[in-house]
Scaffold this motif. Structure first.
Motif, short mmCIF file in Angstrom:
data_model
loop_
_atom_site.label_atom_id
_atom_site.label_comp_id
_atom_site.label_asym_id
_atom_site.label_seq_id
_atom_site.Cartn_x
_atom_site.Cartn_y
_atom_site.Cartn_z
N GLN A 36 0.84 -1.20 0.00
CA GLN A 36 0.00 0.00 0.00
C GLN A 36 0.88 1.25 0.00
N TYR A 37 0.51 2.21 -0.88
CA TYR A 37 1.24 3.48 -0.96
C TYR A 37 0.26 4.63 -0.78
N SER A 38 0.66 5.59 0.03
CA SER A 38 -0.14 6.81 0.18
C SER A 38 0.09 7.72 -1.02
N PRO A 57 10.11 0.04 -6.81
CA PRO A 57 11.58 0.09 -6.62
C PRO A 57 12.02 0.88 -5.40
N GLN A 58 11.26 1.89 -5.00
CA GLN A 58 11.65 2.70 -3.84
C GLN A 58 10.43 2.93 -2.95
N ASN A 59 10.70 3.22 -1.68
CA ASN A 59 9.61 3.47 -0.73
C ASN A 59 8.95 4.82 -0.93
N LYS A 60 9.68 5.75 -1.54
CA LYS A 60 9.10 7.07 -1.80
C LYS A 60 9.49 7.51 -3.19
N LEU A 61 8.47 7.86 -3.96
CA LEU A 61 8.70 8.26 -5.35
C LEU A 61 7.98 9.57 -5.62
N TYR A 84 5.43 4.64 0.69
CA TYR A 84 5.09 3.32 1.23
C TYR A 84 4.34 3.48 2.55
N ALA A 85 3.24 2.71 2.72
CA ALA A 85 2.44 2.82 3.93
C ALA A 85 2.34 1.51 4.69
#
Length: 906
Positions: A72-74, A126-130, A176-177
């Motif tokens: 899950q991504y915010s 690929p990354q936790n924050k984009l 990333y959440a």
């Protein structure tokens, strides 16, 4: 049981005796610590009844990659000026553009986007924050500064303006959440308690279904999807159209994961010219008769498309002046002026006809629609505007519209089965890339299962002690009511100019005697003064009571009230309020259009119940042979909350609780009703301690009534039936409402807390049952299912207690949250089935237990008290201080002592 025959000389019903002391001790004992409740697991299945092979609209789902994990991504979206964006309507477009632009950076991952703040992938990005920059281009017709309605430049003299492209840049951040493992579903299917993780995983799967529907251009209403297909449209009048679609959601069951697919219906505005909609909505034939005050309120926030530029806008208002009198300032070219431009005041009508070459005929004398921004509005002539399709209509339907919708949208069982199976095959949900990544495949046929048919309980009448209903139905032909009320001092009041009251009263008396109810002739018949008929409802009711006081020596025991309309009559609420709160008089409202024996019998069943009589009992009630209930004083509660109609957020919600009386009887009830904050579902007035040490809550009132009517016995067992809550609110029922009931019991000084059985009943679900083997009829009454499609761990079952004569039956879904009393599955299921046969105003088994139906009726009827009232005036001067800290609301006027113990709601 009240002695309804002993009436005071001055009229009215006798008051209840004062409540006996419940706790004689001066010092209350120390209260025990409240138990903490959790939702129980299944304790077995029932065996009574005969086997019946069934089909259910559940489609089995295979999970071939149970170890898949959703990430899950915010989602954060801002515009180029760093302002937050209202994602409704644009969020999905931006995420689609994001994927199209940067798909190579996502390692081949597909998105499941909920349209708001959350996005899911199978496996991690690929990354936790984009962070990304997305450019969204929109084509539009180039407007002239200050011009009304998006049109061409005035200098072009009607030439079509060129379409331009406006680019807008957005910044999108994905952070990333959480992880949502699909394994939690597999564990839940094995009966494990996985807390909220299972619901989270199911929610992601449902989001994937919603995204599929959004990509097909559907209107989304929770988990239901509606196509813009005129073949699915049904006109129900008033400018409103019913549109048929489908509900689709994943459900964990004993037999594994399933896709629950059902036909669904919602209401939309009838697409087409705005003026056509307004005329249909207001029931007028010509534009000149449109009420523009109502129209302005109705049209706000609707979306329209203009035919001269084929563009879409949202309506923000309606102009006060007509098109040919509405002026605005526009710039025009002039070679004599230094800068070549000057300002000219023109009307909207002149602008479109002279400068744009568009002929305005019908709407020249009508207001314009206002679009754009409030500080910089644009005006559009009505005849150029049409309502866009698939716009939800969320206001309450009239009785005529509702009847039309039911008539036109119902389907027979075999027809519904074919529609659903075809939809599952056509939509091919399991071809979605995200579901493929999870290894999900869906079978294309209905689930087969075994049900049982419970035997109908025998009923007891005045002249028949063991009648067995057939197909969930019976009648009073050659039968008398079990305990008739005696109706001596009564009157008829008439608000309708078309009724012969003398004939109706004679027919009622004659029919009553056949059913064993002795009715004397009415004391008087009172017609409304014809001069009063144009007055407001409250004034008409007040005037009628002046006539009653003038013609009667004292208050009557009962009033038969003839209303001019059958449904939604404006007089109903004020009349009921006056009778039930001010004077304490039982009343029955009628609006007959076809008077026959069946109609009169139905009216008499209601009257007899309201006046303390009993129409029928279960044969096992006298003498009591009700399992479990007969051995211990048992109180049965039905609880429901009625919310104001759509668009009336100013009206408080109405909480109603009915309770059984005269233990061991389970067919007699009384009600207690309170207001609470609008749209709040949890009842907060069950326990309401006051500063003086008393409890003014619902439960205290009902406990005292049980004690008074049950030979001084206190309930050792309480069965709670709760309506109107979703699965996500089950814990609140236990931790808030049950907690209040226990506190109310303790407030009376009681140390030994009763044993509880708490059951939630749901009608608004999408599981349907069908007979196997192609049988064309609905499942028979008494059909029960407690295996296969039920929850893998929790204690629930489906019961279709009524006979579905029209359309496709929907079973009630019962969830047993707590069972301290210790019912066996057969005893509990048979008790619930029997409670569908004790509804005193009907001669059929009903679709859900009678206590819940009574609570719904009580909440609705008392809610009508507020329909024409200023809430600040109807308040008794007190304000409800809610335990949840919600907005205080005015208290309802309390029912008069003469009627508060009656089944006034029947």
């Amino acid at each position: 049981m009240e002695n309804v025959e002993s009436v005071k000389e001055e009229g009215g019903l006798p008051p209840l005796p004062p409540p006996p002391p419940v706790v004689p001790a001066k010092v209350k004992p120390e209260l025990p610590v409240l138990p903490k409740y959790s939702i129980m697991g299944r304790k077995g299945t029932g065996h009574s009844g005969r086997r019946l092979p069934l089909l259910a609209n559940h489609f089995k789902v295979s999970l071939k990659v149970p170890d898949a994990v959703f990430y899950q991504y915010s989602v954060s979206i801002t515009s180029e000026d760093s302002k937050d964006i209202n994602l409704k309507g644009i969020g999905r477009r931006l995420i689609d553009r994001l994927y199209q632009t940067y798909s190579s950076e996502f390692s081949g991952k597909r998105f499941a986007y909920d349209g708001e703040k959350s996005l899911y992938t199978v496996g991690p990005l690929p990354q936790n924050k984009l962070e990304f920059t997305v450019v969204l281009e929109e084509s539009f017709a180039k407007p002239e500064n200050g011009s009304p309605g998006v049109t061409g430049s005035p200098s072009e003299r009607g030439k079509r303006s060129k379409r331009s492209f406006q680019s807008k840049t957005f910044k999108i951040e994905l952070s990333y959440a959480a992880k949502v493992p699909l394994k939690s579903i597999a564990l839940a299917l094995k009966g494990a308690d996985t807390d909220n993780s299972t619901q989270d995983a199911l929610r992601v799967l449902d989001i994937i279904l919603r995204q599929q529907a959004a990509n097909r251009g559907c209107l989304l209403v929770r988990q239901s999807f509606f196509h813009d297909d005129s073949q699915n449209f049904t006109d129900v009048g008033g400018g409103v159209t019913g549109v048929r679609g489908f509900h689709a959601s994943f459900r964990p069951t004993q037999d594994g994961l399933s896709l629950n697919m059902d036909v669904s219906t919602t209401m939309i505005l009838r697409p087409g010219p705005v003026t056509d909609f307004l005329k249909a909505n207001q029931g007028v034939r010509e534009n000149r008769f449109i009420d523009w005050v109502k129209a302005k309120k109705m049209l706000k926030n609707m979306r329209i498309k203009t035919r001269h530029r084929n563009m879409e806008f949202k309506i923000i208002g309606v102009s006060d002046k007509p098109c040919n009198q509405l002026y605005f300032s526009m710039k025009v070219k002039n070679s004599d002026v230094t800068n070549g431009e000057e300002t000219e005041d023109v009307t909207v009508y002149e602008y479109f006809t002279r400068h744009c070459g568009i002929e305005i005929t019908e709407s020249a004398f009508l207001p314009c629609l206002v679009v754009g921004r409030p500080k910089k509005p644009n005006y559009l002539p009505l005849e150029l505007c049409s309502l866009v399709s698939l716009q939800r209509y969320t206001k309450a339907l009239s009785s005529i519209q509702r009847a039309s919708l039911v008539e036109k949208s119902r389907q027979k069982p075999q027809e519904k089965m074919k529609i659903v199976v075809d939809a599952v095959r056509n939509y091919r949900y399991d071809s979605d890339p995200l579901l493929v990544d999870c290894g999900i495949s869906i079978e294309k046929q209905f689930t087969q299962l075994d049900g049982r048919i419970l035997e109908a309980p025998k009923l007891k009448f005045g002249n028949d002690g063991g009648f067995a209903p057939s197909n969930g139905r019976w009648n009073f032909n050659n039968k008398t009511v079990l305990r008739p009320a005696s109706i001596k001092r009564w009157i008829v009041v008439n608000f309708s100019a078309r009724c012969d009251m003398s004939q109706i009263s004679r027919d009622l008396i004659s029919c009553g005697r056949k059913k064993g109810i002795q009715i004397e002739g009415p004391f008087t018949l009172i017609d409304e003064d014809h001069h009063s008929r144009r007055g407001p409802p409250i004034a008409r009711v007040e005037k009628m009571f002046e006539l009653i006081r003038d013609k009667l020596p004292g208050p009557p025991e009962f009033i038969l009230c003839v209303l001019p309309e059958r449904k939604n009559c404006d007089l109903y609420g004020p009349w009921k309020k006056k009778c039930l709160t001010d004077f304490g008089i039982v009343t029955q409202c009628i609006s007959p259009f076809k008077v026959n024996d069946q109609y009169l019998t139905n009216v008499l069943l209601k009257i007899n119940s309201k006046l303390g009589g009993i129409n029928s009992l279960l044969a096992i009630e006298e003498p009591s042979r009700v399992p479990v209930v007969k051995d211990n004083p048992t109180m049965i509660l039905g609880m429901d909350v009625s919310h104001g109609s759509p668009g009336r957020s100013d009206l408080p919600s109405i909480a109603a609780v009915v309770s059984s009386r005269n233990w061991p009887c389970i067919s007699r009830y009384r009600a207690s009703v309170r207001t609470q904050s609008p749209k709040v579902e949890m009842i907060d007035a069950l326990y309401k301690p006051l500063a003086n040490g008393k409890d003014d809550g619902i439960i205290s009132e009902l406990l005292l009534d049980f004690y008074q009517t049950s030979n001084g016995r206190k309930p050792n067992q309480i069965i709670v039936f709760r309506d109107g809550v979703s699965e996500s609110q089950f814990n609140q029922v236990l931790n808030i409402e049950l907690d209040q009931i226990i506190k109310a019991y303790q407030h009376l000084g009681e140390v030994n807390i009763p044993k509880f059985t708490v059951i939630v009943a749901q009608k608004n679900h999408h599981t349907k049952l069908f007979q196997a083997g192609g049988a064309p009829n609905n499942v028979p009454p008494g059909t029960i299912v407690d295996t296969g499609i039920v929850h893998p761990r929790n204690y629930d079952f489906y019961l279709c207690s009524h006979a579905g004569m029209i359309g496709t039956s929907r079973p009630a879904h019962y969830h047993v949250l707590v069972d301290e009393i210790g019912f066996s599955p057969d005893d509990l299921q048979n008790l619930i089935h029997s409670l569908s046969y004790v509804y005193q105003r009907s001669t059929t088994a009903i679709s859900i237990v009678a206590p819940i139906c009574y609570a719904h009726l009580a909440a609705y009827q008392v809610g009508q008290f507020l329909k024409f009232e200023d809430l600040s005036e109807t308040s008794s001067g007190q304000r409800s201080v809610t335990s949840t800290g919600s907005i205080p609301v005015p208290d309802l006027p309390r029912l008069h002592d003469n009627v508060k113990g009656s089944m006034f709601f029947c």
